[in-house]
Scaffold this active site. Structure first.
Site, short mmCIF file in Angstrom:
data_model
loop_
_atom_site.label_atom_id
_atom_site.label_comp_id
_atom_site.label_asym_id
_atom_site.label_seq_id
_atom_site.Cartn_x
_atom_site.Cartn_y
_atom_site.Cartn_z
N ARG A 101 -28.99 -22.59 -10.17
CA ARG A 101 -28.38 -23.78 -10.82
C ARG A 101 -28.95 -23.85 -12.22
NH1 ARG A 101 -27.19 -29.84 -8.67
NH2 ARG A 101 -25.55 -28.62 -7.69
N HIS A 128 -18.60 -24.90 -10.62
CA HIS A 128 -19.37 -25.29 -9.43
C HIS A 128 -18.60 -24.75 -8.21
CE1 HIS A 128 -22.19 -27.15 -6.94
NE2 HIS A 128 -21.95 -28.43 -7.15
N GLN A 131 -19.11 -26.07 -4.49
CA GLN A 131 -18.53 -27.39 -4.19
C GLN A 131 -17.05 -27.26 -3.89
OE1 GLN A 131 -20.18 -30.59 -4.15
NE2 GLN A 131 -18.27 -31.01 -3.09
N ASP A 217 -15.53 -37.12 -10.34
CA ASP A 217 -16.90 -36.63 -10.52
C ASP A 217 -17.55 -37.58 -11.52
OD1 ASP A 217 -19.21 -35.08 -10.78
OD2 ASP A 217 -18.25 -33.46 -11.91
N CYS A 257 -17.49 -35.26 -5.35
CA CYS A 257 -18.49 -34.22 -5.06
C CYS A 257 -19.88 -34.80 -4.88
CB CYS A 257 -18.48 -33.16 -6.17
SG CYS A 257 -18.77 -33.82 -7.81
N ARG A 285 -20.65 -28.45 2.51
CA ARG A 285 -21.41 -27.55 1.64
C ARG A 285 -22.17 -26.53 2.49
NH1 ARG A 285 -22.65 -29.10 -3.46
NH2 ARG A 285 -23.32 -26.93 -3.51
#
Ligand code: CP
Ligand code: NVA
Length: 298
Positions: A101, A128, A131, A217, A257, A285
């Site tokens: 990340r 991402h 996700q 988001d 998310c 996830r």
């Protein structure tokens, strides 16, 4: 599939294979006969905060028979300026897979190339993918199929989530509407490259009209904190609230998310009415990432 660096780099068949395996792994959790990561130690290199991604990878790696090592960039030499090229060549000789990340997409691409080990994008400024894979699984569970789904993304359409949705729509061929301020439109070059059926509007209700999935988001992604005041003003009209939900299809689901900021990108009422689906997304996830790691090892 050697790495999971973006949705852009996956084919439709690879995306659907991950979603399909995730469904099977979810149904048989705790009874796994396969331990594809047995004897392996995977490293999690994180330069940004995380709850879901970190925990779902740590648990998922262990459930697949491996061990996980969390490496915060603030505690390793990467955070003091050691180049990603050197970090990759060192870690590639010690760990068996990497979950990263960070900020720059190019850093995970360099890491994947120079480390020689399976590398997974756990969020960059550009994408991402983990996700999105969990979200596609969730949508399939909620609707029974991804076929013909109409998704409306409301908010920062130029952030990692907006961009990954564009690539998902391009690869799977579903309809995506983006509602965002002019300043936060994804670049035309990216939209042309993706060639997805994307419509962009400044009106959240127009984007939501007849949509099956309303998605949002945070307005301030990690690393953009010094733009918080400007973004709050720009994004204020782009909240998922009752009026936006009313414009959507009668049985539409609202997804997020997470983490969520109630009263900003989503009202508390809309969030709580959709909490079942939103936390299903968070759980997924784990299953989607276990599927991706299993396929990386096959
Ligand atoms: N959605 C997501 O990636 O959550 P975290 O930042 O908590 O990992
Ligand atoms: N766009 C958000 C996603 C958080 C999971 C961010 O980058 O902070």
């Amino acid at each position: 599939m050697n790495h999971l660096l973006s949705i852009e780099s996956l084919t439709a068949a690879e995306i659907l294979a991950i979603v399909d395996l995730a469904k099977r792994l979810k149904a048989t959790r705790g009874q796994e006969a396969l331990k594809p990561l047995a004897g392996e130690c995977w490293g999690l290199l994180f330069s940004k905060s995380s709850t879901r991604t970190r925990v779902s990878f740590e648990v998922g790696i262990r459930e697949l028979g491996g061990d996980a090592l969390f490496l915060s960039s603030s505690e390793i030499q990467l955070g003091r300026g050691e180049p990603i090229e050197d970090t990759a060549r060192v870690l590639g000789r010690m760990i068996h897979g990497a979950v990263i990340r960070t900020f720059k997409q190019s850093d995970i691409e360099i890491f994947a190339q120079l480390s020689g080990i399976p590398t997974i994008n756990a969020l960059t400024d550009e994408e991402h993918p983990c996700q999105i894979l969990a979200d596609l699984l969730t949508i399939e569970e909620l609707r029974g199929s991804l076929e013909g789904v109409k998704v409306a993304f409301i908010g920062d359409a130029d952030c990692n989530m907006g961009r990954s949705w564009i690539w998902a729509a391009a690869r799977l061929g579903f309809e995506l509407r983006l509602a965002c301020p002019d300043l936060y439109r994804p670049p035309t070059e990216l939209l042309e490259r993706a060639g997805a059926a994307v419509t962009i509007t400044g009106d959240p209700e127009e984007a939501a009209h007849g949509a099956d999935i309303l998605y949002t988001d945070v307005w301030v992604s990690m690393g953009k904190e010094d733009e918080a005041v400007h973004r709050a003003a720009q994004f204020a009209p782009y909240q998922i609230n009752d009026s936006v939900v009313k414009a959507a299809a009668p049985k539409a689901h609202v997804l997020h998310c997470l983490p969520a900021y109630r009263g900003k990108e989503i009202t508390s009422e809309v969030f709580e009415r959709n909490a079942g689906a939103i936390f299903q997304q968070a759980e997924n996830r784990l299953h989607a990432q276990k599927a991706a790691m299993t396929l990386l090892k096959s």
